[in-house]
Design an enzyme around this catalytic site. Structure first.
Site, mmCIF file in Angstrom:
data_model
loop_
_atom_site.group_PDB
_atom_site.id
_atom_site.type_symbol
_atom_site.label_atom_id
_atom_site.label_comp_id
_atom_site.label_asym_id
_atom_site.label_seq_id
_atom_site.Cartn_x
_atom_site.Cartn_y
_atom_site.Cartn_z
ATOM 1 N N LYS A 198 3.156 11.548 6.833
ATOM 2 C CA LYS A 198 2.336 11.345 8.026
ATOM 3 C C LYS A 198 2.853 12.125 9.227
ATOM 4 O O LYS A 198 2.631 13.324 9.331
ATOM 5 C CB LYS A 198 2.185 9.857 8.311
ATOM 6 N N PHE A 212 0.866 -1.186 0.000
ATOM 7 C CA PHE A 212 0.000 0.000 0.000
ATOM 8 C C PHE A 212 0.897 1.229 0.000
ATOM 9 O O PHE A 212 1.563 1.536 0.982
ATOM 10 C CB PHE A 212 -0.937 0.046 1.209
ATOM 11 N N ASP A 254 9.635 2.822 1.510
ATOM 12 C CA ASP A 254 8.466 3.625 1.865
ATOM 13 C C ASP A 254 8.320 3.561 3.387
ATOM 14 O O ASP A 254 7.809 2.593 3.937
ATOM 15 C CB ASP A 254 7.218 3.081 1.177
#
Length: 355
Positions: free
Chosen positions: A254, A140, A225
């Protein structure tokens, strides 16, 4: 206004791309949130790690307010006095040489993909439009058309085709498959050190280190990532550090915004990010002074409050206590299926239900 008022309004006027709980939050402080009916909840989700600082950390909020009084946004046709400071502070912290800031995690991943392709053509000599990037099944990395092009979750792809070519999927945690997938046209391998969409999937011990070695041997960029796992989330600055690995490029986001403002970045050395030239990539809000001021304070808080050490200690404590539970397991844990269970006194605990 009660919960039903807000739920009904959202259902009428908001696009239904989410199916949230009927809990309408109105206030947050630290690990706690409150809804419009003054029920109190312990937030186990932390906005998928975007709120690692806790809700409304006072220092981050102060940085946000202070900067908002002075300058919030400039076109990248101009410079501002926050972005240069953030670049140096991020490079000093991570040991890389260059930073390119965006807004969302998906944008930062797109930036890394573009950088990898440009590097492949300019530095590795891959024939034009032939670059390949290897990704893992059950990944994801975001929701853009290009990112879902290499997703193996069919629900994310239905009715969104045609998709971007140039991506190869392999099983997660399998270095033999990685080695077999590499061709002379392979520019990069993009991987999450811990997968967090198909469940919390930790790869076999040594996987990250072996994958990096394979990439080095074949002149392939190793891109991590670390949008969810980075910045202290797993007990180190980056999850790759648990195996002594420094990726060629790291993608962060984030919690870089301290739970207050969206900002993300791709970080690498000059030989990689240096491929970008004026107008080859950009963003209206990327590297805006408000986001940069917030990120600078968020990074200081992470260091001064020892986020990595705290994550390690609390993680060990939590796992130890979980293993002592004697209650039978009722339902499998699914990150996408949460429910709020009120308890007495009126504080609510977050539980789980089966898909």
């Amino acid at each position: 206004m009660d919960t039903k008022f807000y739920v009904d309004m959202e259902d009428i006027y908001g696009a239904h791309n989410y199916d949230p709980l009927d809990v309408v939050l109105t206030k947050g402080k630290g690990i706690w949130v409150w809804d419009v009916e003054d029920n109190k909840y312990l937030d186990f989700l932390s906005a998928y790690s975007a709120v690692n600082h806790g809700h409304c950390h006072p220092r981050v909020v102060k940085a946000l307010n202070d900067q908002a009084k002075n300058l919030t946004l400039t076109s990248r046709a101009f410079r501002n006095n926050q972005w240069p400071l953030l670049t140096k502070e991020l490079c000093d912290l991570t040991g890389y040489e260059m930073v390119l800031a965006m807004n969302s995690g998906a944008e930062a991943v797109e930036t890394a993909l573009k950088a990898a392709r440009m590097w492949g053509y300019q530095k590795k000599g891959i024939p034009e439009n032939q670059a390949e990037i290897i990704t893992c099944e059950n990944n994801f990395h975001g929701r853009t058309i290009t990112v879902i092009s290499f997703s193996t979750e069919e629900h994310y792809k239905k009715d969104f085709g045609p998709f971007t070519p140039g991506f190869i999927q392999i099983p997660y945690g399998d270095t033999d498959e990685l080695e077999k997938a590499i061709t002379p046209n392979t520019a990069a391998f993009l991987v999450e050190p811990i997968q967090a969409e198909a469940g919390i999937i930790i790869p076999p011990e040594g996987y990250i280190k072996q994958a990096k070695q394979i990439c080095e041997k074949n002149n392939v960029l190793f891109i991590a990532d670390e949008i969810q796992t980075g910045l202290g989330r797993t007990g180190s600055l980056f999850a790759c550090e648990h195996e002594g690995v420094k990726p060629d490029m790291v993608v962060i986001g984030k919690s870089l915004g301290g739970g207050c403002y969206a900002i993300s970045a791709a970080i690498a050395n000059r030989d990689i990010l240096g491929v970008f030239t004026p107008s080859s990539h950009g963003s209206t809000f990327g590297a805006n002074p408000l986001a940069c001021a917030v990120a600078r304070e968020a990074l200081r808080v992470m260091e001064e409050e020892n986020f990595s050490q705290n994550a390690e200690e609390q993680g060990q404590y939590f796992m130890k206590k979980l293993k002592t539970l004697k209650r039978p397991r009722l339902n499998p844990i699914c990150m996408a299926c949460f429910t709020a269970a009120p308890i007495n006194p009126p504080i609510a605990a977050v539980g789980v239900k089966a898909c």
